[in-house]
Design a protein around this motif. Structure first.
Motif, short mmCIF file in Angstrom:
data_model
loop_
_atom_site.label_atom_id
_atom_site.label_comp_id
_atom_site.label_asym_id
_atom_site.label_seq_id
_atom_site.Cartn_x
_atom_site.Cartn_y
_atom_site.Cartn_z
N LEU A 1 32.17 42.36 47.65
CA LEU A 1 32.37 42.07 46.11
C LEU A 1 33.40 40.96 45.90
O LEU A 1 33.38 40.16 45.06
CB LEU A 1 33.17 43.37 45.46
N ARG A 2 34.20 40.68 46.88
CA ARG A 2 35.15 39.58 46.67
C ARG A 2 34.20 38.10 46.77
O ARG A 2 34.47 36.96 46.23
CB ARG A 2 36.09 39.64 47.92
N LYS A 3 33.24 38.41 47.81
CA LYS A 3 32.35 36.93 47.67
C LYS A 3 31.68 36.75 46.45
O LYS A 3 31.51 35.73 45.81
CB LYS A 3 31.25 36.94 48.84
N ALA A 4 31.19 37.86 45.81
CA ALA A 4 30.72 37.82 44.57
C ALA A 4 31.74 37.15 43.64
O ALA A 4 31.42 36.39 42.63
CB ALA A 4 30.00 39.09 44.05
N SER A 5 32.96 37.61 43.49
CA SER A 5 33.93 37.29 42.80
C SER A 5 33.99 35.72 42.92
O SER A 5 34.34 34.76 41.89
CB SER A 5 35.28 37.87 42.79
N GLN A 6 34.08 35.07 44.19
CA GLN A 6 34.39 33.74 44.42
C GLN A 6 33.15 32.86 43.76
O GLN A 6 33.23 31.84 43.55
CB GLN A 6 34.34 33.49 45.79
N ARG A 7 32.02 33.57 43.48
CA ARG A 7 30.74 32.79 43.15
C ARG A 7 30.96 32.88 41.52
O ARG A 7 30.12 32.12 40.82
CB ARG A 7 29.54 33.77 43.53
N GLY A 8 31.87 33.55 41.07
CA GLY A 8 31.85 33.65 39.55
C GLY A 8 31.73 35.04 39.11
O GLY A 8 31.58 35.13 37.72
N ALA A 9 31.55 36.00 39.67
CA ALA A 9 31.19 37.29 39.13
C ALA A 9 32.47 38.01 38.53
O ALA A 9 33.54 37.74 38.94
CB ALA A 9 30.68 38.27 40.34
N LYS A 10 32.28 38.65 37.51
CA LYS A 10 33.11 39.22 36.81
C LYS A 10 33.43 40.77 37.32
O LYS A 10 32.47 41.63 37.07
CB LYS A 10 32.92 39.35 35.20
N VAL A 11 34.81 41.10 37.88
CA VAL A 11 35.03 42.36 38.28
C VAL A 11 35.94 43.01 37.53
O VAL A 11 37.00 42.56 37.22
CB VAL A 11 35.25 42.08 39.91
N MET A 12 35.42 44.28 37.19
CA MET A 12 36.19 45.05 36.24
C MET A 12 36.66 46.42 36.84
O MET A 12 35.83 46.85 37.57
CB MET A 12 35.64 45.16 34.93
N LEU A 13 37.50 47.01 36.31
CA LEU A 13 38.38 48.32 37.11
C LEU A 13 38.61 49.24 36.22
O LEU A 13 39.07 49.06 34.89
CB LEU A 13 39.39 48.16 37.99
N LEU A 14 38.33 50.43 36.26
CA LEU A 14 39.01 51.67 35.73
C LEU A 14 39.66 52.37 36.83
O LEU A 14 39.11 53.32 37.55
CB LEU A 14 38.09 52.70 35.01
N ASN A 15 41.24 52.59 36.90
CA ASN A 15 41.75 53.14 38.07
C ASN A 15 43.01 53.82 37.60
O ASN A 15 43.48 53.47 36.42
CB ASN A 15 42.25 52.13 38.88
N PRO A 16 43.63 54.80 38.33
CA PRO A 16 44.73 55.53 38.03
C PRO A 16 46.04 54.79 38.13
O PRO A 16 47.14 54.86 37.79
CB PRO A 16 44.72 56.63 38.63
N VAL A 17 45.88 53.63 39.23
CA VAL A 17 47.01 52.99 39.71
C VAL A 17 46.57 51.37 39.49
O VAL A 17 45.46 51.11 39.91
CB VAL A 17 47.20 53.58 41.30
N ASP A 18 47.58 50.72 39.39
CA ASP A 18 47.15 49.35 39.23
C ASP A 18 47.27 48.43 40.67
O ASP A 18 48.29 47.85 40.80
CB ASP A 18 48.43 48.44 38.37
N TYR A 19 46.32 48.93 41.42
CA TYR A 19 46.29 48.53 42.69
C TYR A 19 46.04 47.02 42.93
O TYR A 19 45.73 46.22 42.19
CB TYR A 19 44.93 49.32 43.39
N GLU A 20 46.78 46.48 44.18
CA GLU A 20 46.62 45.05 44.43
C GLU A 20 45.29 44.79 44.93
O GLU A 20 44.98 45.18 46.20
CB GLU A 20 48.00 44.54 45.26
#
Length: 791
Positions: free
Chosen positions: A392-411
């Motif tokens: 997913l990081r490789k997709a992000s480096q290509r310009g993909a938009k990654v979004m989250l719904l989480n209970p903790v603001d993970y790094e």
């Protein structure tokens, strides 16, 4: 395509390809140190110099793009003189301590020195010395050996995504390492050991324990997650000495996680069980296999005869092989019980009949890096699934938009386009808002009942932004449900809303579950038999019910329920009340002794043959690399004999592949369909106004199963140490007058324990993060609910 000539032969190449890519693809050997096909080109070692016609000097093959008509000579006198000169320079400061170096026998520098080095050095000055860095419990350093190839630096930038390694200094003062001394925190850090072409970075647990030529290499599959990483096991004298990645571009590329690399240490843990144990009149004693198996069958038959088969339940670890899980369910159904499950961290089973064939990723693993937008729901993805996070990081480096719904603001080590950080009680509300925002534009794609359910939902700014990104970004979109979503008390509603969002946005819906695909397909479920066939009459009890409403008898396969289940304290109490418990386990613990009546020692993943099925549905079989210790036996063999002793038909296997070959035709061409496998919830819950303090729970990366919990090196990392205490943010700490490391009394329902306070700004307001899988915390109840903190 362009045509080039290398050593007198013509080759076709893509315009812009680097020369070294062409030579590698065609088996032409060019020496190199800094070049790696998965890293950017640095061209700083100069070992790959070649003779290019009409070039004024030798050119580095790794940084020279091909051109039509180019003529290259890799073995000309000009090229060889240049390569030998580079080797001489590289050896100027090298300590030449090969006899005591862990890299000896598999060192790239050593190999190249044989072909390109001289037998006598002309360098007479003093060599420089570089002090070693302490990078933590996994990587040992001997930085005087470093040749500044910068592979580790580029890996930390480009693959792990955390700039932990660097090259401060200039000229001869350049030193590879961390800027200030600190532990490497990346969950992929062990790959730097493989990348290092010299002995500067080596495995600290493996250090000084064996030589390369003493070991044999065996192929296997890692058991810890939904990837099924391909690995090499290096064996000496029937002992796993270390683990390294096996290249498989479609699965794990050339990487493995530290969890997969170092968990082998658990094979020789101090509490490893090597002979069958039975409990008579409250006293544990060793027994031979004939006695132990007869004792186990006698105890289970007594429960069956007196109370009926429905009073026997079986619980299995997802890390068990497909063959073991298939035989366990076959045994249980053979004796007349449907009570079998592996879903130890799930509490909501209300829509299990509508669930897909198995927790399918929704696409091939490699396709993750091609997505344009992704919504990850309930997953600390970087720690939960390190290699899927890398995709997913490789997709992000290509310009993909990654979004989250989480209970903790993970790094995270990738760019996050948008995120909603909220306590689990607010997840349904937020997902409903995202679905409603897309629904306003696309009303005809989902059933009327779902449209009616969403009609009164209000939408906030964050929800609308995520919805817009999912609906309008690119062509390939994906929604991924993580382990925290699966463990949610309203998982069925979350799955329905995620499927609705996927339907409305045209996204794939996938699951980021642990190693559970095989358990679903093997039939280790109360409502489905092998190959996903529904149970004809009444379904059995699910794992949560079996561990909260006591049965008379239990069979446990490869698990420690007090640490592996969503309610450890309740599981322990329930099992202790049972009349007879058979535990098939590789370890013997005090908790196990308190509830079990028989403990049968089983072989672990490197000691048995079997099959794992990953999240994309890929079957990967493997053989045992070493013989199990003592009297331990593969679990599939133990289950086969139990079937024989119960006089059941169809337990005549002599090899594990016979079990696999019986199951696979039953599945045939069935495929998991995640887009339609959901049911419409009856209602949508709303986050209550006076909710009090909400507990948030996460299973840490190095607590997920019995193996990693016993891997000493992993338990010494920062990821393992952070799991202690009660994590709250500064606002809540100030409100309750609490400070860092102060002891606080924690109460959840009737359970109370005392833990230190950890100030953690990742935790949202009015929430408390307490990690699961920890002995110190297991007295607390379920993963979710109200919690009280008092001084």
């Amino acid at each position: 395509m362009v045509t080039i000539e290398i050593d007198g032969k013509p080759y076709q190449a893509e315009p812009g390809q680097m020369l070294i890519e062409i030579t590698d693809a065609n088996g032409i050997d060019i020496p190199r140190f800094c070049y790696h096909k998965k890293l950017s080109v640095a061209a700083n070692c100069r070992m790959c110099l070649v003779d290019v016609e009409r070039a004024p000097k030798p050119m580095p093959a790794c940084a020279t793009p091909v051109m039509d008509g180019m003529i290259v000579k890799t073995r000309s006198e000009k090229a060889l003189i240049a390569q030998k000169a580079v080797m001489e320079f590289l050896l100027i400061n090298h300590p030449l301590d090969c006899p005591i170096c862990d890299q000896g026998g598999e060192c790239e520098l050593q190999d190249m020195a044989v072909g390109y080095g001289k037998d006598v050095s002309r360098y007479q000055e003093s060599k420089r010395v570089v002090f070693d860095k302490n990078l933590g419990p996994l990587i040992a350093t001997e930085m005087t050996r470093c040749i500044h190839c910068t592979r580790c630096v580029r890996f930390s930038q480009e693959i792990s995504g955390i700039q932990e390694m660097g090259a401060p200094g200039r000229g001869e003062h350049t030193k590879i390492g961390t800027y200030i001394e600190k532990n490497i925190s990346s969950e992929l850090s062990g790959n730097m050991i493989d990348l290092c072409p010299v002995g500067a970075l080596t495995s600290k647990p493996f250090r000084f324990s064996a030589r390369a030529w003493e070991m044999q290499q065996r192929d296997s599959i890692a058991p810890h997650d939904a990837v099924g990483s391909n690995i090499h096991l290096h064996v000496r004298r029937n002992q796993i000495m270390r683990v390294a990645p096996k290249e498989n571009e479609a699965v794990n590329e050339v990487w493995i996680s530290d969890r997969d690399r170092f968990s082998y240490q658990a094979l020789t843990a101090d509490d490893r069980l090597t002979s069958p144990m039975i409990k008579k009149e409250g006293t544990w004693q060793k027994a031979d296999w004939e006695q132990a198996l007869a004792f186990a069958v006698q105890g289970l038959k007594k429960v069956k005869d007196v109370d009926g088969s429905s009073e026997i339940g079986a619980l299995a670890s997802p890390t068990a092989t497909v063959e073991e899980l298939y035989l366990l369910q076959k045994l249980m159904r053979g004796i007349g019980s449907q009570n079998i499950d592996h879903r130890l961290r799930q509490v909501d089973f209300s829509d299990q009949n509508a669930a897909p064939l198995f927790p399918y990723l929704g696409q091939a693993i490699a396709d993750l890096e091609q997505c344009d937008a992704a919504l990850v729901i309930g997953s600390h993805l970087r720690k939960e699934q390190p290699l899927l996070n890398h995709r997913l990081r490789k997709a992000s480096q290509r310009g993909a938009k990654v979004m989250l719904l989480n209970p903790v603001d993970y790094e995270f080590n990738l760019a996050i386009a948008d995120k909603i950080i909220a306590a689990p009680t607010a997840w349904v509300e937020n997902l409903a808002g995202i679905a409603k925002s897309i629904l306003d534009k696309r009303t005809s794609l989902i059933p009327a009942d779902m449209r009616q359910l969403l009609a009164k939902v209000s939408v906030n700014e964050h929800q609308a932004a995520i919805a817009q990104t999912l609906a309008e970004t690119g062509q390939k979109r994906t929604i991924l449900l993580g382990d925290l979503a699966t463990a949610h008390p309203e998982f069925s509603t979350i799955r329905a809303l995620a499927a609705t969002i996927a339907k409305l946005s045209g996204a794939n819906l996938g699951y980021l579950g642990s190693n559970t695909s095989g358990a679903w397909l093997a039939g280790a479920l109360p409502h489905r038999t092998a190959a996903g066939e529904p149970v004809i009459n009444t379904s059995g009890l699910n794992a949560h019910t079996m561990l909260s409403q006591s049965l008379k008898g239990y069979i446990l396969l490869g698990l420690e329920p007090e640490l592996d289940s969503i309610n450890g304290a309740g599981a322990l109490t329930t099992l202790e009340k049972a009349e007879f418990v058979v535990s098939l386990n590789a370890y013997q613990t005090p908790a196990m002794e308190s509830y079990a009546d028989v403990i049968l020692p089983i072989a672990l993943f490197a000691e048995t043959s079997g099959t794992y099925i990953n999240g994309e549905g890929l079957w990967q079989s493997f053989s045992g690399a070493v013989v199990p210790p003592g009297e331990a036996r593969p679990a599939w063999k133990i289950l086969r004999v139990l079937g024989n002793l119960f006089e059941l038909d169809g337990f005549d296997y002599i090899a594990s592949d016979q079990v696999r070959d019986e199951l696979r035709p039953l599945i045939g061409d069935k495929k998991a369909e995640t887009q339609t496998a959901w049911q419409i919830p009856a209602r949508l819950s709303v986050d209550p106004a006076n909710k009090g303090l909400q507990r948030i729970t996460e299973m840490p990366i190095y607590s997920v199963d019995a193996l990693v919990r016993r891997a000493g090196a992993l338990q010494s990392t920062m990821d393992a140490k952070i799991t202690q205490g009660v994590h709250i943010n500064t606002r809540l700490a100030a409100q309750l007058s609490l400070a860092q490391d102060k002891q606080v009394r924690v109460k959840q329902d009737e359970a109370q324990i005392t833990l230190p306070v950890v100030i953690d700004e990742r935790v949202p307001d009015n929430s408390v993060l307490i990690y699961a899988g920890q002995v110190a915390n297991q007295a607390l109840d379920a993963w979710h609910g109200l919690i009280e903190l008092t001084n």
